[in-house]
Write an enzyme that holds these catalytic residues in place. Structure first.
Site, PDB file in Angstrom:
ATOM      1  N   HIS A  83       0.872  -1.330  -0.027  1.00  0.00           N
ATOM      2  CA  HIS A  83      -0.093   0.007   0.050  1.00  0.00           C
ATOM      3  C   HIS A  83       1.016   1.198   0.014  1.00  0.00           C
ATOM      4  CE1 HIS A  83      -4.178  -1.334   1.023  1.00  0.00           C
ATOM      5  NE2 HIS A  83      -3.706  -2.410   0.709  1.00  0.00           N
ATOM      6  N   GLY A  89       4.477   6.156  -3.831  1.00  0.00           N
ATOM      7  CA  GLY A  89       5.984   5.508  -3.885  1.00  0.00           C
ATOM      8  C   GLY A  89       6.077   4.969  -2.583  1.00  0.00           C
ATOM      9  N   SER A  93       4.870   6.991   3.665  1.00  0.00           N
ATOM     10  CA  SER A  93       3.916   8.140   3.758  1.00  0.00           C
ATOM     11  C   SER A  93       2.553   7.429   4.269  1.00  0.00           C
ATOM     12  CB  SER A  93       3.380   8.870   2.313  1.00  0.00           C
ATOM     13  OG  SER A  93       3.053   7.972   1.473  1.00  0.00           O
ATOM     14  N   THR A 211      -1.257 -15.580   0.166  1.00  0.00           N
ATOM     15  CA  THR A 211      -1.049 -16.968   0.828  1.00  0.00           C
ATOM     16  C   THR A 211      -1.171 -16.644   2.220  1.00  0.00           C
ATOM     17  OG1 THR A 211       0.032 -18.912   0.670  1.00  0.00           O
ATOM     18  CG2 THR A 211       1.379 -17.012   0.973  1.00  0.00           C
TER      19      THR A 211
END
Length: 344
Positions: A83, A89, A93, A211
């Site tokens: 995320h 990037g 953040s 998984t």
């Protein structure tokens, strides 16, 4: 005839020289195009060799301790890294806490508290070392911790490129449009991942991170009860016995807190079982099951399902590319945060 022959020879030489010039110019242009991408990353595996040589051991120790308390931190940290990199990037953040920040928007609202605690602990462990205090970014700590949770869950270990700086801004407005949705089609998945420099094989390998971990009922409940109408995103087939089982887990009046394992066979082990569940039509999320349902991606799913080494190799390669997305290595918009949850 001799004059004509010499003329033809000169013409042939000029044409050969022209071809060489064109090739050389083409190579130079290619290098010029590629160079900014390499320079923009500015990452290296031994980035902290002089400033904090023990950083990997310090982070690994924090990971080990946290996983002994709860396995939830493993899938949570892997999701946290994904995320972070897909939104603005790999600049940590996603860790910034406060109204209007990424953490308070869309899918980020369900990020694991255990994963956040793990990164907080790892940062504290690193900064407690006299030589490392405030020298290692939260973004790099997150990248290292992600590798360590994967490895300690039974997955591959791999070298991590380091040298990222932390971003100073988190923007909730971009979260929704930066992350894949649970109902995404193969085309939607490929488009989003391609925008981040990742191929379809990379996308399928990174999806294998499912998984381990869980998902909430609201992400797949419509697949259990909606079969007709203009909602094709819920159309990938589901094993009938599994469908009935999941209806028991997530009834129509399900609790928002209810979760189900993404890989019910080996949910606490990082292996290729995720792909085997897709072959059995037991993928919970439509965006997972579509990887087997769509013929364009099925062969890769089958390959990873039968060859765990191939999956691990592809996952490691994809993680390296993921970790380079939008990194900050200099500039006034980046720093090394003293506290990962807030800018300095």
């Amino acid at each position: 005839m001799a004059m004509r022959s010499r003329g033809l020879q000169l013409r042939s030489r000029r044409e050969s020289l022209l071809v060489v010039v064109v090739v050389v110019v083409g190579v130079l242009l290619l290098l010029a195009t590629a160079a900014p991408r390499v320079a923009a990353a500015g990452l290296s595996r031994n980035y902290y060799a002089k400033t904090c040589p023990n950083v990997e051991a310090l982070v690994r120790g924090a990971v080990t301790q946290k996983l002994q308390e709860t396995f939830n931190a493993a899938p949570g940290t892997l999701r946290l890294f994904f995320h972070d990199c897909f939104v603005r990037g790999c600049d940590a953040s996603v860790l910034i806490s406060g109204p209007g920040d990424e953490h308070s928007a869309g899918a980020d609202t369900t990020l694991s508290p255990d994963a956040l605690d793990l990164i907080t602990r790892a940062k504290a462990a690193v900064d407690a070392d006299a030589g490392c205090s405030n020298k290692v970014s939260c973004a790099d700590i997150l990248a290292l911790a992600t590798r360590d949770v994967v490895q300690q869950a039974g997955g591959p270990s791999y070298p991590v490129e380091l040298g990222r700086l932390d971003g100073k801004v988190g923007t909730r407005a971009v979260v929704k449009h930066s992350l894949p949705g649970a109902g995404f089609s193969l085309d939607q998945l490929n488009k989003l991942f391609a925008a981040n420099g990742l191929t379809q094989t990379d996308m399928i390998a990174l999806s294998g991170g499912h998984t381990i971990g869980v998902t909430h009922c609201d992400k797949f409940v419509r697949r259990l009860y909606t079969f007709k109408g203009a909602r094709p995103q819920y159309s990938p087939p589901m094993n009938l016995a599994f469908l009935r089982q999941m209806r028991g887990t997530c009834p129509l009046n399900y609790s928002p807190a209810t979760v189900a394992m993404l890989d019910a066979v080996t949910p606490n082990r990082f292996d290729n079982g995720y792909y085997q569940t897709l072959q059995q039509q037991k993928g919970l999320l439509s965006s997972d099951q579509v990887l087997f349902a769509d013929r364009r991606s099925r062969a890769t799913v089958n390959h990873f399902a039968s060859n765990q080494t191939a999956f691990f190799d592809a996952f490691v390669a994809a993680m390296a590319k993921l970790g380079r997305i939008g990194v900050k290595t200099a500039g006034s918009d980046a720093e090394i945060r003293r506290v990962c949850t807030k800018v300095n």
